[in-house]
Design an enzyme around this catalytic site. Structure first.
Site, mmCIF file in Angstrom:
data_model
loop_
_atom_site.group_PDB
_atom_site.id
_atom_site.type_symbol
_atom_site.label_atom_id
_atom_site.label_comp_id
_atom_site.label_asym_id
_atom_site.label_seq_id
_atom_site.Cartn_x
_atom_site.Cartn_y
_atom_site.Cartn_z
ATOM 1 N N SER A 29 -25.810 -4.846 33.996
ATOM 2 C CA SER A 29 -26.892 -3.872 34.198
ATOM 3 C C SER A 29 -28.105 -4.506 34.867
ATOM 4 C CB SER A 29 -27.317 -3.278 32.845
ATOM 5 O OG SER A 29 -26.269 -2.562 32.261
ATOM 6 N N HIS A 60 -25.461 0.404 37.662
ATOM 7 C CA HIS A 60 -24.146 -0.081 38.089
ATOM 8 C C HIS A 60 -23.722 0.717 39.329
ATOM 9 C CE1 HIS A 60 -23.085 -2.457 34.396
ATOM 10 N NE2 HIS A 60 -24.061 -1.709 33.928
ATOM 11 N N HIS A 82 -17.239 -0.137 30.820
ATOM 12 C CA HIS A 82 -17.509 -0.410 29.408
ATOM 13 C C HIS A 82 -16.569 0.384 28.517
ATOM 14 C CE1 HIS A 82 -21.293 -1.047 31.616
ATOM 15 N NE2 HIS A 82 -21.564 -1.982 30.731
ATOM 16 N N TYR A 84 -17.412 1.794 25.821
ATOM 17 C CA TYR A 84 -18.090 2.986 25.328
ATOM 18 C C TYR A 84 -18.036 4.155 26.306
ATOM 19 C CZ TYR A 84 -22.183 1.494 28.107
ATOM 20 O OH TYR A 84 -23.031 1.104 29.123
ATOM 21 N N GLU A 85 -17.667 3.891 27.555
ATOM 22 C CA GLU A 85 -17.533 4.974 28.525
ATOM 23 C C GLU A 85 -16.256 5.788 28.296
ATOM 24 O OE1 GLU A 85 -18.875 3.861 32.743
ATOM 25 O OE2 GLU A 85 -18.615 1.898 31.780
ATOM 26 N N ALA A 112 -26.723 -7.984 30.717
ATOM 27 C CA ALA A 112 -28.024 -7.855 30.074
ATOM 28 C C ALA A 112 -27.770 -7.748 28.576
ATOM 29 C CB ALA A 112 -28.750 -6.615 30.585
ATOM 30 N N MET A 210 -22.893 -4.973 25.051
ATOM 31 C CA MET A 210 -21.802 -4.000 24.952
ATOM 32 C C MET A 210 -20.719 -4.246 25.996
ATOM 33 S SD MET A 210 -24.300 -0.678 24.586
ATOM 34 C CE MET A 210 -25.731 -0.726 23.480
ATOM 35 N N SER A 211 -20.568 -5.496 26.416
ATOM 36 C CA SER A 211 -19.606 -5.794 27.483
ATOM 37 C C SER A 211 -19.079 -7.217 27.325
ATOM 38 C CB SER A 211 -20.278 -5.627 28.854
ATOM 39 O OG SER A 211 -21.282 -6.619 29.038
ATOM 40 N N ASN A 234 -34.327 -7.667 26.302
ATOM 41 C CA ASN A 234 -35.225 -7.190 25.244
ATOM 42 C C ASN A 234 -34.878 -7.943 23.976
ATOM 43 O OD1 ASN A 234 -32.829 -5.047 25.650
ATOM 44 N ND2 ASN A 234 -33.230 -5.303 23.452
ATOM 45 N N HIS A 246 -32.735 1.868 27.671
ATOM 46 C CA HIS A 246 -32.028 1.299 28.829
ATOM 47 C C HIS A 246 -33.005 1.054 29.973
ATOM 48 C CE1 HIS A 246 -28.521 0.236 31.154
ATOM 49 N NE2 HIS A 246 -28.844 1.105 32.091
#
Length: 275
Positions: A29, A60, A82, A84-85, A112, A210-211, A234, A246
């Site tokens: 990201s 992306h 991802h 989650y997609e 990220a 998350m990746s 963050n 995000h």
């Protein structure tokens, strides 16, 4: 069938690439700007590649960029997939399999991530030394394809130690302060609670995202050398007592753009011959 899909996607790309790539890049990201540094680029939208999923997340672009970066033939994912997609782990890691089929032996994975280690700060870069899979899934579940790798791959050096040392030397050469640490992979898409972050810190995590974990598992299964780099976009929940968004991730990665570009380009430029 899966192997045939890999071969079909690789054949499509081989017909369009000017050079065989030896180094693969997965850009997370807000970090896709690195692909803009590739010279003589061949740009191929994911939608044109047989069996490729599509990126659905802001930050992306959703295309492969192949060409030359710092004198090396590379192929870069400008945007990743991802779990989650809604994609399966095999879909998430499909591009890694295709890269291997194209001849890529070294994979640089970026992301990220939220900082768990309280000594970190937003904007830090972290060389990944290891990971913890908290996703509750694995791309190697199911029947093993021996043509892709052995049933029980060793993950004790999931991130190549020589590449880690090389990255740290590059940072020192650039007078760039980078962290080293353990990346925790969660499914997302919700950010973690403060209690979950305390748990992950107890488990030994330094950053969370998350990746990355599925791709690195697949790369190790395929006997690829892996270097991982996180941009700490963050501080994770409960550390600074502020909401997470995000937009903040994209904003922070933009702020560290020059450090990130300079770091990765120097790593690629000075890779040892065997890589």
């Amino acid at each position: 069938m899966y192997i045939e899909e890999i071969k079909q996607a690789a054949a499509y790309l081989n017909d369009r690439l000017q050079h065989q790539p030896t180094t693969g890049l997965i850009l997370g990201s807000g970090l896709g700007v690195l692909a803009d540094e590739i010279t003589d680029p061949v740009v191929i939208p994911y939608g044109d590649i047989p069996h490729f999923p599509q990126s659905t997340v802001a930050g992306h672009k959703g295309q492969l960029v192949a060409g030359t970066l710092e004198g090396r033939h590379v192929i870069a994912m400008q945007g990743r997939f991802h779990y989650y997609e809604g994609y399966s782990m095999k879909q998430v890691t499909f591009p890694v399999r295709v890269m291997k089929e194209l001849g890529v032996e070294t994979l640089i994975v970026t992301n990220a991530a939220g900082g768990i280690n309280v000594t970190f700060e937003a904007g830090n870069l972290m060389v990944i030394t290891d990971h913890i899979n908290q996703m509750g899934d694995n791309p190697l579940l199911g029947a093993n394809e021996e043509a892709l790798g052995e049933r029980f791959p060793d993950m004790s050096q999931a991130y190549d130690r020589e590449l880690i040392e090389h990255a740290n030397r590059c940072a020192e050469h650039l007078s760039l302060t980078v962290q080293n640490g353990v990346y925790v992979g969660n499914t997302g898409p919700a950010y973690e609670t403060a209690a979950e972050i305390r748990m992950l810190r107890t488990l030994g995590g330094d950053a969370v995202g998350m990746s990355t974990v599925p791709e690195v598992v697949a790369a190790n299964h395929a006997h690829m050398r892996v270097l991982g780099i996180s941009c700490i976009s963050n501080m994770a929940a409960g550390i600074l007592d502020q909401p997470l968004t995000h937009d903040e991730v994209i904003e922070t990665t933009a702020q560290v753009r020059e450090d990130f570009l300079g770091f990765v380009k120097h790593i690629v430029n000075t890779l040892p011959e065997k890589y």
